[in-house]
Design a protein around this motif. Structure first.
Motif, short mmCIF file in Angstrom:
data_model
loop_
_atom_site.label_atom_id
_atom_site.label_comp_id
_atom_site.label_asym_id
_atom_site.label_seq_id
_atom_site.Cartn_x
_atom_site.Cartn_y
_atom_site.Cartn_z
N GLU A 1 -13.00 2.86 -5.09
CA GLU A 1 -12.02 2.38 -6.07
C GLU A 1 -10.72 3.16 -5.97
OE1 GLU A 1 -13.32 2.64 -10.13
OE2 GLU A 1 -11.44 1.82 -10.88
N THR A 2 -10.81 4.46 -5.77
CA THR A 2 -9.62 5.29 -5.63
C THR A 2 -8.79 4.82 -4.44
OG1 THR A 2 -10.93 7.12 -6.47
CG2 THR A 2 -8.81 7.68 -5.46
N ILE A 3 -9.46 4.64 -3.31
CA ILE A 3 -8.75 4.19 -2.11
C ILE A 3 -8.10 2.82 -2.38
CG2 ILE A 3 -8.99 3.51 0.32
CD1 ILE A 3 -11.36 5.47 0.49
N THR A 4 -8.86 1.95 -3.05
CA THR A 4 -8.36 0.60 -3.30
C THR A 4 -7.11 0.62 -4.19
OG1 THR A 4 -10.62 -0.21 -3.16
CG2 THR A 4 -8.99 -1.69 -4.13
N LEU A 5 -7.18 1.41 -5.27
CA LEU A 5 -6.02 1.47 -6.17
C LEU A 5 -4.78 1.98 -5.43
CD1 LEU A 5 -7.76 2.78 -9.39
CD2 LEU A 5 -6.48 0.64 -9.19
N LEU A 6 -5.00 2.86 -4.46
CA LEU A 6 -3.86 3.44 -3.75
C LEU A 6 -3.39 2.59 -2.58
CD1 LEU A 6 -5.09 7.14 -3.70
CD2 LEU A 6 -3.21 6.22 -5.06
N CYS A 7 -4.29 1.82 -1.98
CA CYS A 7 -3.97 1.23 -0.68
C CYS A 7 -3.99 -0.30 -0.61
CB CYS A 7 -4.92 1.76 0.39
SG CYS A 7 -4.91 3.56 0.51
N HIS A 8 -4.43 -1.00 -1.66
CA HIS A 8 -4.54 -2.45 -1.50
C HIS A 8 -3.16 -3.09 -1.47
CE1 HIS A 8 -3.96 -2.56 -5.91
NE2 HIS A 8 -3.57 -3.79 -5.74
N SER A 9 -3.12 -4.32 -0.95
CA SER A 9 -1.84 -5.00 -0.84
C SER A 9 -1.43 -5.58 -2.18
CB SER A 9 -1.94 -6.11 0.19
OG SER A 9 -0.80 -6.94 0.07
N ARG A 10 -0.17 -5.45 -2.51
CA ARG A 10 0.35 -6.02 -3.75
C ARG A 10 1.11 -7.32 -3.52
NH1 ARG A 10 -0.78 -1.67 -7.15
NH2 ARG A 10 -1.08 0.10 -5.79
N GLU A 11 1.15 -7.74 -2.27
CA GLU A 11 1.79 -9.02 -1.99
C GLU A 11 0.91 -10.13 -2.53
OE1 GLU A 11 4.73 -8.96 -0.30
OE2 GLU A 11 4.49 -6.78 -0.31
N SER A 12 1.53 -11.19 -3.07
CA SER A 12 0.71 -12.25 -3.64
C SER A 12 0.32 -13.30 -2.62
CB SER A 12 1.46 -12.90 -4.80
OG SER A 12 2.75 -13.28 -4.38
N ASP A 13 1.00 -13.33 -1.47
CA ASP A 13 0.74 -14.43 -0.52
C ASP A 13 -0.09 -14.00 0.68
OD1 ASP A 13 2.65 -12.78 0.42
OD2 ASP A 13 4.02 -14.34 1.11
N ILE A 14 -0.76 -12.84 0.61
CA ILE A 14 -1.58 -12.44 1.75
C ILE A 14 -2.90 -13.21 1.74
CG2 ILE A 14 -0.78 -10.11 2.30
CD1 ILE A 14 -3.48 -9.65 0.29
N GLU A 15 -3.40 -13.49 2.90
CA GLU A 15 -4.68 -14.17 2.98
C GLU A 15 -5.37 -13.70 4.25
OE1 GLU A 15 -7.74 -15.85 1.89
OE2 GLU A 15 -6.07 -16.46 0.62
N ASP A 16 -6.48 -13.00 4.06
CA ASP A 16 -7.26 -12.56 5.21
C ASP A 16 -8.38 -13.56 5.39
OD1 ASP A 16 -7.96 -9.44 6.56
OD2 ASP A 16 -9.27 -11.17 6.83
N SER A 17 -8.40 -14.25 6.51
CA SER A 17 -9.32 -15.37 6.68
C SER A 17 -10.68 -14.95 7.22
CB SER A 17 -8.69 -16.41 7.60
OG SER A 17 -8.44 -15.81 8.85
#
Lengths: 334, 536
Positions: free
Chosen positions: B84-100
């Protein structure tokens, strides 16, 4: 060294609160004092028992409700300055809740700022934060960790309204829980719904003060009887209603909590609500950095929140930073 | 991954079993079969090994988030969860990303990183963070750190899967037991095939008992019940099939190699036999104390010296398969009769049968249970003579009856923040007992208080911190708690000289001052005399 001594001369932490010796006033004191300047109306900043209160007129309205009418109040507006023994106190919007101010304190060329509680984003009903370049900044750091980064209001707003719509479609009422002064009104302001909005008494009284101060909120219903509401609705109440008969009459419902702590999975699950909205009236990590960039303080004093960690981080960034113990509380969810 | 992330969000966002079951069923109805196998693996604790150490992940996350490592560590202590710590710090904040990428793609990607050089791993991991929204990033990090608990019990997963494929839950439970690797099995073979091939090593699901809720006399006629001692080792299953021995623990770990004592079973018992029992450190007709077995558990290489010092036996409770036939539906009494014959014929000193406790009336057991500690037992197991061997934890036919735990009043001395649900709340405590005016640490405990009480202790800790050692706060010695524990033994690894087993808080003694808490000598007095010495 001279600057440091000057700032010590101007603002000092005592067991009663933040003290300004040349003016002989306290800011947001937590023990009874003769003269108090109040940054905002939350109960850990605006306490009972002081001789005289000086605050923004909206804050005065809140204090009159919470502490009583008959006290000695002096009110000012945003941007107003008050001179006390050669010290100039200016009230600058803090963007935290209705009437919240930062205090700009100028004395013999030294500028100190007491931020009170503040947030960067303009939510439309709490005044709009303005940066104040200063020598000494006394700041909160409730969410002074890189973990905390708020989404823009319009995104939370969209999330909130979608959730309310989905609940209504599945035949459930939407219960929004948040602190009754500030958060509750911000939620109402974000709502875009034709459903009736029921409010808890604590929220209702605070709404009346917002209205009195010229802030218009959507129409709400304050249920006086124990009748079940007819048809789908939205309910806004403080978190303390969870599990009470008052809330039960709104069943079936989905519950949600709005707070900065909802960023963290632990507190979110601990709350046993169905949904957490990350919505805070405090500066997030980015916000605190923006403040540092825009106000360029030489010295920072951290008062509540993750004080040790944030001060250590600032020191590594080359800003002189210390922590002081206060009795201010971090964002409440109760 | 999108469908898996949506399912996770639905499951994680609800405390209601019906909602979770529905979300899982929906997922199993629609997901790609390859993804389903991985989802089952994840929810039955079969995750791939971590491709890199968490130390590296921390460094990469701090670097990616542009913060110093110490700040990452401090943040971790507050979030209480590494992924969770890593996620809060590193996840993308762009709204249009899509990992298929699908879940299967992700799992294969994670496995493929194992053994790569760390620089290549760093680039791949940081690149992936860049493309993932919060939930997907959280799942990715949970899989990387290797400790993904979804808030779904295996039982709930099995029920949802059963609803989705229309196969009975118990059958699914059995199919999912034992040794299968998600990368090399498909959904057809794992779940749908009626006669799967690799059943030889597969253990049966364990039948587990609840604690007896009332008094034993409420169970009816004592003649209908079989009573055994509740032994304190590791629950296990011994399988003899196709001339092979398999030893499984209840945690579904294959531990055959750890207990060379058991290799002789292939000669003592016929093929086509499955035994349920307890792996125990046992010497001179008596169990050794619980610390002895601990020394064996972790070891993969077993020296003769260790085997001599701490010999291990299998204490058999039950017979599940006889002459190659699943006999779990036979009544307990019949299974027991068959078992007694097998053990008698076996003549193997490492194969013991859990003896029956002789009694006439329920009241006889009340006094007998008081001798459980001398026998190094935890109490009794009560089994209805007509009972089948069921799947999982069930009420009614089997009950455990535990002897009252030990208890002592201790002073809270240190506190740390908890994890998971208790993140950012001081819930992990260290306790001390008095010796010469000083509090000597003797136990840590994390459970037993209500949420309300934890909140109150949390606020005490925050207001009464004397000193900080990183994430640990030393507090004013004021609060007294009654701690309960199951076992006690001398120990030279503990400062107090005493090790206690499963300590937990049972009561906040608000009526007691710190000075009224127990002394360390009171604790030492609780250590039973070694039964062996008395027996000579």
């Amino acid at each position: 060294m001279s600057r440091v001594s000057k700032s010590n001369e101007l603002l000092r932490f005592s067991e009663r609160g933040i003290y300004c010796p040349p003016a002989d006033v306290y800011i947001d004191p937590w023990r009874p004092v003769d003269r108090a300047i109040i940054t905002h109306g939350h109960s850990d900043h605006a306490r009972a028992g002081h001789g005289h209160y000086l605050a923004h007129r909206f804050t005065t309205a809140i204090m009159k409700h919470r502490l009583g009418e008959g006290l000695s109040y002096q009110s000012v507006d945003y941007g107003d300055s008050v001179n006390i023994n050669g010290v100039t106190f200016t009230f600058i919007p803090a963007g935290h809740i209705l009437g919240s101010c930062q205090l700009r304190i100028e004395y013999k060329g030294h500028i100190g700022v007491v931020s009170g509680d503040y947030k960067l984003e303009d939510d439309g009903i709490s005044g709009c934060y303005e940066p104040i370049p200063c020598h000494t900044l006394i700041t909160e750091c409730t969410f002074g960790l890189p973990l905390f980064n708020w989404k823009e209001d319009h995104l939370v707003k969209e999330e909130l309204n979608t959730w309310v719509k989905e609940n209504a479609l599945s035949g459930k009422n939407s219960v929004l829980l948040g602190y009754s002064l500030g958060k509750a009104q911000r939620l109402q302001h974000m709502l875009e719904t034709d459903l009736p909005i029921y409010v808890h008494g604590a929220v209702h009284h605070m709404n009346a003060i917002y209205e009195h101060c010229g802030i218009s909120l959507p129409p709400t219903i304050y249920p006086q009887d124990t009748k079940k509401p007819e048809g789908p609705c939205v309910v806004i109440a403080p978190p303390s209603v969870l599990g009470t008969p008052w809330l039960r009459k709104f069943a079936p419902f989905a519950s949600s909590m709005a707070s900065g702590w909802m960023s963290l999975r632990g507190p979110r699950r601990r709350r046993s609500v169905d949904k957490g909205f990350v919505l805070s009236d405090h500066m997030d990590w980015k916000g605190l950095h923006t403040v540092m960039d825009e106000t360029r303080p030489e010295r920072v004093i951290c008062t509540h929140g993750y004080t040790d960690i944030f001060a250590q981080y600032l020191r590594e960034q080359g800003i002189e930073a210390i922590t002081e113990k206060t009795e201010f509380e971090t964002e409440q969810t109760e | 991954m999108r469908d898996f992330a949506d399912m996770f969000q639905a499951v994680d966002g609800s405390t209601k079993t019906t909602v979770k079951t529905q979300a899982l069923k929906n997922y199993f109805d629609k997901a790609d079969p390859k993804d389903k196998v991985w989802a089952i693996a994840i929810m039955s604790h079969r995750r791939p090994k971590r491709p890199m150490t968490t130390t590296l992940l921390r460094e990469w996350a701090a670097e990616y988030a542009e913060i110093p490592l110490w700040l990452f560590e401090d943040s971790y202590h507050i979030a209480g969860d590494l992924a969770e710590t890593i996620t809060l710090l590193c996840h993308s904040r762009e709204s249009d990303i899509e990992d298929s990428r699908s879940l299967d793609d992700f799992m294969k990607f994670i496995i493929s990183m194992k053994g790569m050089d760390t620089e290549a791993q760093r680039v791949l991991v940081q690149e992936t963070w860049r493309t993932l929204d919060y939930t997907s990033c959280f799942i990715f990090n949970k899989l990387l750190t290797g400790n993904f608990r979804m808030g779904v019990s295996q039982k709930l997963m099995q029920r949802s899967l059963s609803l989705s494929v229309g196969i009975e839950e118990n059958v699914i439970a059995h199919k999912l037991m034992g040794d299968w690797t998600p990368a090399s099995i498909d959904f057809q073979e794992l779940i749908l095939d009626i006669q799967p091939e690799n059943m030889a090593s597969k253990p049966y699901p364990f039948y587990l008992a609840y604690s007896m809720p009332g008094r034993s006399k409420e169970l009816g006629d004592p003649k209908d019940w079989q009573v055994e001692w509740k032994w304190d080792g590791i629950r296990g299953q011994v399988i003899l099939r196709d001339a092979h021995l398999y030893v499984w623990t209840r945690g579904e770990e294959l531990v055959t190699d750890r207990y060379p004592e058991f290799t002789s079973f292939t000669e003592s018992i016929f093929d086509g036999t499955v035994l349920d029992g307890e792996i125990m450190a046992f010497k001179d007709g008596m169990p050794l104390d619980f610390q002895a077995l601990q020394k064996r558990i972790g070891r993969k290489i077993i020296s003769n010296k260790l085997m001599e010092e701490i010999p291990v036996v299998f204490m058999i409770y039950d017979l599940l398969e006889h002459e190659g036939k699943d006999i779990r539906q036979l009544p307990m009494s019949e299974r027991r009769a068959l078992l007694e014959v097998i053990v008698k014929k076996a003549h193997n000193e490492n194969l013991l049968i859990s003896p029956l406790v002789e009694f006439k009336e329920w009241i006889d057991l009340d006094s007998l249970i008081q001798t459980a500690r001398e026998k190094r037992c935890e109490g009794f197991m009560l089994k209805h003579k007509e009972s089948a061997y069921e799947v999982g934890r069930k009420k009614g036919n089997w009950w455990k009856w535990k002897v009252d735990p030990y208890s002592i009043d201790a002073v809270l001395t240190f506190a740390m923040r908890g994890h998971g649900r208790r993140a950012n709340l001081y819930t992990d405590y260290t306790f001390g007992l008095w010796q010469d005016g000083e509090l000597i640490t003797f136990a840590k405990a994390y459970s037993g208080l209500s949420d309300k009480e934890f909140n109150r202790v949390d606020s005490f800790v925050r207001k009464n911190t004397v000193q900080r050692f990183g994430p640990v706060r030393q507090v004013k010695p004021e609060l007294v708690f009654e701690l309960a524990f199951e076992g006690i033994a001398h120990s030279n690894r503990h400062k107090s000289g005493v090790a206690v087993r499963f300590p937990r808080m049972v009561r906040w003694r608000t009526d007691k001052k710190a000075s009224e808490a127990n002394k360390l000598s009171d604790l030492i007095d609780l250590i039973p005399e070694d039964g062996r010495n008395q027996d000579g």
